[in-house]
Scaffold this motif. Structure first.
Motif, PDB file in Angstrom:
ATOM      1  N   ASP A 112     -21.946  20.085 -62.376  1.00  0.00           N
ATOM      2  CA  ASP A 112     -20.708  20.346 -61.642  1.00  0.00           C
ATOM      3  C   ASP A 112     -21.004  20.636 -60.164  1.00  0.00           C
ATOM      4  OD1 ASP A 112     -19.203  19.963 -63.900  1.00  0.00           O
ATOM      5  OD2 ASP A 112     -19.009  22.117 -64.367  1.00  0.00           O
ATOM      6  N   LYS A 113     -22.050  21.421 -59.927  1.00  0.00           N
ATOM      7  CA  LYS A 113     -22.406  21.736 -58.537  1.00  0.00           C
ATOM      8  C   LYS A 113     -22.880  20.477 -57.806  1.00  0.00           C
ATOM      9  CE  LYS A 113     -23.366  26.615 -58.866  1.00  0.00           C
ATOM     10  NZ  LYS A 113     -24.287  27.699 -58.602  1.00  0.00           N
ATOM     11  N   ILE A 114     -23.620  19.653 -58.510  1.00  0.00           N
ATOM     12  CA  ILE A 114     -24.107  18.412 -57.894  1.00  0.00           C
ATOM     13  C   ILE A 114     -22.933  17.504 -57.579  1.00  0.00           C
ATOM     14  CG2 ILE A 114     -25.373  16.272 -58.354  1.00  0.00           C
ATOM     15  CD1 ILE A 114     -27.501  17.965 -59.730  1.00  0.00           C
ATOM     16  N   LYS A 115     -21.959  17.438 -58.504  1.00  0.00           N
ATOM     17  CA  LYS A 115     -20.786  16.597 -58.270  1.00  0.00           C
ATOM     18  C   LYS A 115     -20.005  17.098 -57.062  1.00  0.00           C
ATOM     19  CE  LYS A 115     -20.124  14.839 -62.927  1.00  0.00           C
ATOM     20  NZ  LYS A 115     -19.317  14.878 -64.136  1.00  0.00           N
ATOM     21  N   GLU A 116     -19.851  18.415 -56.949  1.00  0.00           N
ATOM     22  CA  GLU A 116     -19.178  18.969 -55.766  1.00  0.00           C
ATOM     23  C   GLU A 116     -19.996  18.665 -54.504  1.00  0.00           C
ATOM     24  OE1 GLU A 116     -18.534  23.127 -56.292  1.00  0.00           O
ATOM     25  OE2 GLU A 116     -17.365  22.841 -58.125  1.00  0.00           O
ATOM     26  N   GLY A 117     -21.309  18.834 -54.643  1.00  0.00           N
ATOM     27  CA  GLY A 117     -22.200  18.523 -53.520  1.00  0.00           C
ATOM     28  C   GLY A 117     -22.189  17.046 -53.197  1.00  0.00           C
ATOM     29  N   ASP A 118     -22.058  16.210 -54.229  1.00  0.00           N
ATOM     30  CA  ASP A 118     -21.998  14.767 -54.004  1.00  0.00           C
ATOM     31  C   ASP A 118     -20.788  14.399 -53.168  1.00  0.00           C
ATOM     32  OD1 ASP A 118     -24.323  14.186 -55.277  1.00  0.00           O
ATOM     33  OD2 ASP A 118     -23.399  13.503 -57.137  1.00  0.00           O
ATOM     34  N   LYS A 119     -19.692  15.097 -53.406  1.00  0.00           N
ATOM     35  CA  LYS A 119     -18.493  14.818 -52.609  1.00  0.00           C
ATOM     36  C   LYS A 119     -18.776  15.159 -51.142  1.00  0.00           C
ATOM     37  CE  LYS A 119     -15.196  15.616 -56.325  1.00  0.00           C
ATOM     38  NZ  LYS A 119     -14.154  16.493 -56.832  1.00  0.00           N
ATOM     39  N   ASP A 120     -19.384  16.317 -50.917  1.00  0.00           N
ATOM     40  CA  ASP A 120     -19.732  16.704 -49.543  1.00  0.00           C
ATOM     41  C   ASP A 120     -20.749  15.731 -48.941  1.00  0.00           C
ATOM     42  OD1 ASP A 120     -18.061  18.875 -49.701  1.00  0.00           O
ATOM     43  OD2 ASP A 120     -19.646  20.288 -50.254  1.00  0.00           O
ATOM     44  N   ILE A 121     -21.718  15.368 -49.755  1.00  0.00           N
ATOM     45  CA  ILE A 121     -22.771  14.466 -49.291  1.00  0.00           C
ATOM     46  C   ILE A 121     -22.172  13.090 -49.005  1.00  0.00           C
ATOM     47  CG2 ILE A 121     -24.847  13.209 -49.982  1.00  0.00           C
ATOM     48  CD1 ILE A 121     -25.747  15.767 -51.428  1.00  0.00           C
ATOM     49  N   SER A 122     -21.304  12.612 -49.902  1.00  0.00           N
ATOM     50  CA  SER A 122     -20.728  11.285 -49.686  1.00  0.00           C
ATOM     51  C   SER A 122     -19.837  11.289 -48.432  1.00  0.00           C
ATOM     52  CB  SER A 122     -19.947  10.812 -50.913  1.00  0.00           C
ATOM     53  OG  SER A 122     -18.847  11.661 -51.157  1.00  0.00           O
ATOM     54  N   MET A 123     -19.109  12.411 -48.198  1.00  0.00           N
ATOM     55  CA  MET A 123     -18.306  12.492 -46.977  1.00  0.00           C
ATOM     56  C   MET A 123     -19.220  12.484 -45.747  1.00  0.00           C
ATOM     57  SD  MET A 123     -15.312  15.178 -48.061  1.00  0.00           S
ATOM     58  CE  MET A 123     -14.893  15.508 -46.388  1.00  0.00           C
ATOM     59  N   ARG A 124     -20.276  13.230 -45.850  1.00  0.00           N
ATOM     60  CA  ARG A 124     -21.225  13.294 -44.734  1.00  0.00           C
ATOM     61  C   ARG A 124     -21.892  11.929 -44.511  1.00  0.00           C
ATOM     62  NH1 ARG A 124     -22.142  14.325 -40.004  1.00  0.00           N
ATOM     63  NH2 ARG A 124     -24.265  14.811 -39.442  1.00  0.00           N
ATOM     64  N   LEU A 125     -22.194  11.239 -45.633  1.00  0.00           N
ATOM     65  CA  LEU A 125     -22.792   9.912 -45.507  1.00  0.00           C
ATOM     66  C   LEU A 125     -21.818   8.938 -44.844  1.00  0.00           C
ATOM     67  CD1 LEU A 125     -24.744   9.409 -48.843  1.00  0.00           C
ATOM     68  CD2 LEU A 125     -25.681   9.615 -46.562  1.00  0.00           C
ATOM     69  N   ARG A 126     -20.530   9.038 -45.201  1.00  0.00           N
ATOM     70  CA  ARG A 126     -19.527   8.186 -44.558  1.00  0.00           C
ATOM     71  C   ARG A 126     -19.451   8.480 -43.054  1.00  0.00           C
ATOM     72  NH1 ARG A 126     -15.368   9.822 -48.296  1.00  0.00           N
ATOM     73  NH2 ARG A 126     -16.370   9.318 -50.244  1.00  0.00           N
ATOM     74  N   GLU A 127     -19.498   9.762 -42.700  1.00  0.00           N
ATOM     75  CA  GLU A 127     -19.477  10.132 -41.282  1.00  0.00           C
ATOM     76  C   GLU A 127     -20.698   9.565 -40.554  1.00  0.00           C
ATOM     77  OE1 GLU A 127     -19.276  14.366 -41.068  1.00  0.00           O
ATOM     78  OE2 GLU A 127     -17.255  14.460 -41.919  1.00  0.00           O
ATOM     79  N   VAL A 128     -21.843   9.719 -41.205  1.00  0.00           N
ATOM     80  CA  VAL A 128     -23.083   9.210 -40.612  1.00  0.00           C
ATOM     81  C   VAL A 128     -23.004   7.687 -40.479  1.00  0.00           C
ATOM     82  CG1 VAL A 128     -25.566   8.880 -41.004  1.00  0.00           C
ATOM     83  CG2 VAL A 128     -24.549  11.134 -41.322  1.00  0.00           C
ATOM     84  N   ASP A 129     -22.467   7.014 -41.521  1.00  0.00           N
ATOM     85  CA  ASP A 129     -22.328   5.557 -41.446  1.00  0.00           C
ATOM     86  C   ASP A 129     -21.410   5.140 -40.300  1.00  0.00           C
ATOM     87  OD1 ASP A 129     -24.037   4.969 -43.505  1.00  0.00           O
ATOM     88  OD2 ASP A 129     -22.461   4.839 -45.037  1.00  0.00           O
ATOM     89  N   SER A 130     -20.316   5.882 -40.124  1.00  0.00           N
ATOM     90  CA  SER A 130     -19.402   5.540 -39.021  1.00  0.00           C
ATOM     91  C   SER A 130     -20.078   5.785 -37.671  1.00  0.00           C
ATOM     92  CB  SER A 130     -18.096   6.328 -39.136  1.00  0.00           C
ATOM     93  OG  SER A 130     -18.320   7.708 -38.929  1.00  0.00           O
ATOM     94  N   GLU A 131     -20.838   6.872 -37.566  1.00  0.00           N
ATOM     95  CA  GLU A 131     -21.559   7.135 -36.321  1.00  0.00           C
ATOM     96  C   GLU A 131     -22.607   6.056 -36.057  1.00  0.00           C
ATOM     97  OE1 GLU A 131     -23.152  11.085 -36.572  1.00  0.00           O
ATOM     98  OE2 GLU A 131     -21.158  12.017 -36.567  1.00  0.00           O
ATOM     99  N   VAL A 132     -23.290   5.641 -37.110  1.00  0.00           N
ATOM    100  CA  VAL A 132     -24.294   4.589 -36.981  1.00  0.00           C
ATOM    101  C   VAL A 132     -23.627   3.286 -36.553  1.00  0.00           C
ATOM    102  CG1 VAL A 132     -25.898   3.125 -38.279  1.00  0.00           C
ATOM    103  CG2 VAL A 132     -26.012   5.600 -38.520  1.00  0.00           C
ATOM    104  N   SER A 133     -22.477   2.966 -37.123  1.00  0.00           N
ATOM    105  CA  SER A 133     -21.798   1.732 -36.736  1.00  0.00           C
ATOM    106  C   SER A 133     -21.322   1.809 -35.282  1.00  0.00           C
ATOM    107  CB  SER A 133     -20.633   1.427 -37.681  1.00  0.00           C
ATOM    108  OG  SER A 133     -19.640   2.417 -37.583  1.00  0.00           O
ATOM    109  N   GLU A 134     -20.870   2.985 -34.841  1.00  0.00           N
ATOM    110  CA  GLU A 134     -20.482   3.143 -33.434  1.00  0.00           C
ATOM    111  C   GLU A 134     -21.690   2.950 -32.517  1.00  0.00           C
ATOM    112  OE1 GLU A 134     -18.406   6.787 -32.575  1.00  0.00           O
ATOM    113  OE2 GLU A 134     -17.171   6.587 -34.371  1.00  0.00           O
ATOM    114  N   ILE A 135     -22.795   3.555 -32.899  1.00  0.00           N
ATOM    115  CA  ILE A 135     -24.027   3.403 -32.111  1.00  0.00           C
ATOM    116  C   ILE A 135     -24.464   1.945 -32.110  1.00  0.00           C
ATOM    117  CG2 ILE A 135     -26.489   3.978 -32.044  1.00  0.00           C
ATOM    118  CD1 ILE A 135     -25.695   6.806 -32.997  1.00  0.00           C
ATOM    119  N   ASP A 136     -24.328   1.285 -33.255  1.00  0.00           N
ATOM    120  CA  ASP A 136     -24.691  -0.131 -33.348  1.00  0.00           C
ATOM    121  C   ASP A 136     -23.825  -0.971 -32.413  1.00  0.00           C
ATOM    122  OD1 ASP A 136     -26.219  -2.229 -34.395  1.00  0.00           O
ATOM    123  OD2 ASP A 136     -24.628  -2.746 -35.832  1.00  0.00           O
TER     124      ASP A 136
END
Length: 152
Positions: free
Chosen positions: A28-52
């Motif tokens: 359950d904690k990992i799933k909650e963390g996965d949501k945070d991690i996946s949101m953070r990964l999406r943010e990082v992906d958007s930042e990477v695409s902007e930098i690209d």
């Protein structure tokens, strides 16, 4: 674990039951963390695409500038070579002109010396002729002065 004071050991069933509870909590904690991690990964992906995109924009700007810089360097080298060859030709031409001017100056200097020397020679000649004429004049004058005394 239930508190059983009679038996200090746990059974295999209790062990698996507790293990399952812990696994569920962690999952359950990992799933909650996965949501945070996946949101953070999406943010990082958007930042990477902007930098690209920015890198692509920079590439579109800098690559033509680099090519332009290469062409400028080549043109500068060509201009430098042309100026050097022109300068060398001018040096040859100017060298000939300066050599002729120098020869002319030397000839004028020699002519000036010769003119001075000939003027000095002329002055000497004139003085000598004047002296000779003076002596001849004195002799003729003496003869005319003595002639009446001799023919009387």
């Amino acid at each position: 674990m239930e508190d059983k004071k009679e038996n200090p050991y746990i059974t295999r069933l209790e062990f698996f039951h507790e293990q399952n509870k812990l696994e569920n909590k962690i999952t359950d904690k990992i799933k909650e963390g996965d949501k945070d991690i996946s949101m953070r990964l999406r943010e990082v992906d958007s930042e990477v695409s902007e930098i690209d995109k920015k890198v692509d924009d920079l590439r579109d700007i800098l690559l033509p500038l680099a090519e332009f810089s290469k062409q400028t360097a080549e043109n500068t080298k060509n201009t430098s070579d042309a100026i050097n060859s022109f300068t060398n030709e001018q040096r040859k031409t100017n060298s000939k002109l300066w050599q002729k001017a120098n020869e002319h100056d030397v000839a004028l200097a020699k002519h000036g010396k010769n003119s001075r020397a000939s003027w000095e020679n002329w002055k000497t000649t004139v003085a000598l002729i004047s002296a000779i004429l003076s002596v001849v004049g004195i002799i003729i004058g003496g003869i005319f002065a003595l002639a009446p005394m001799l023919f009387q």
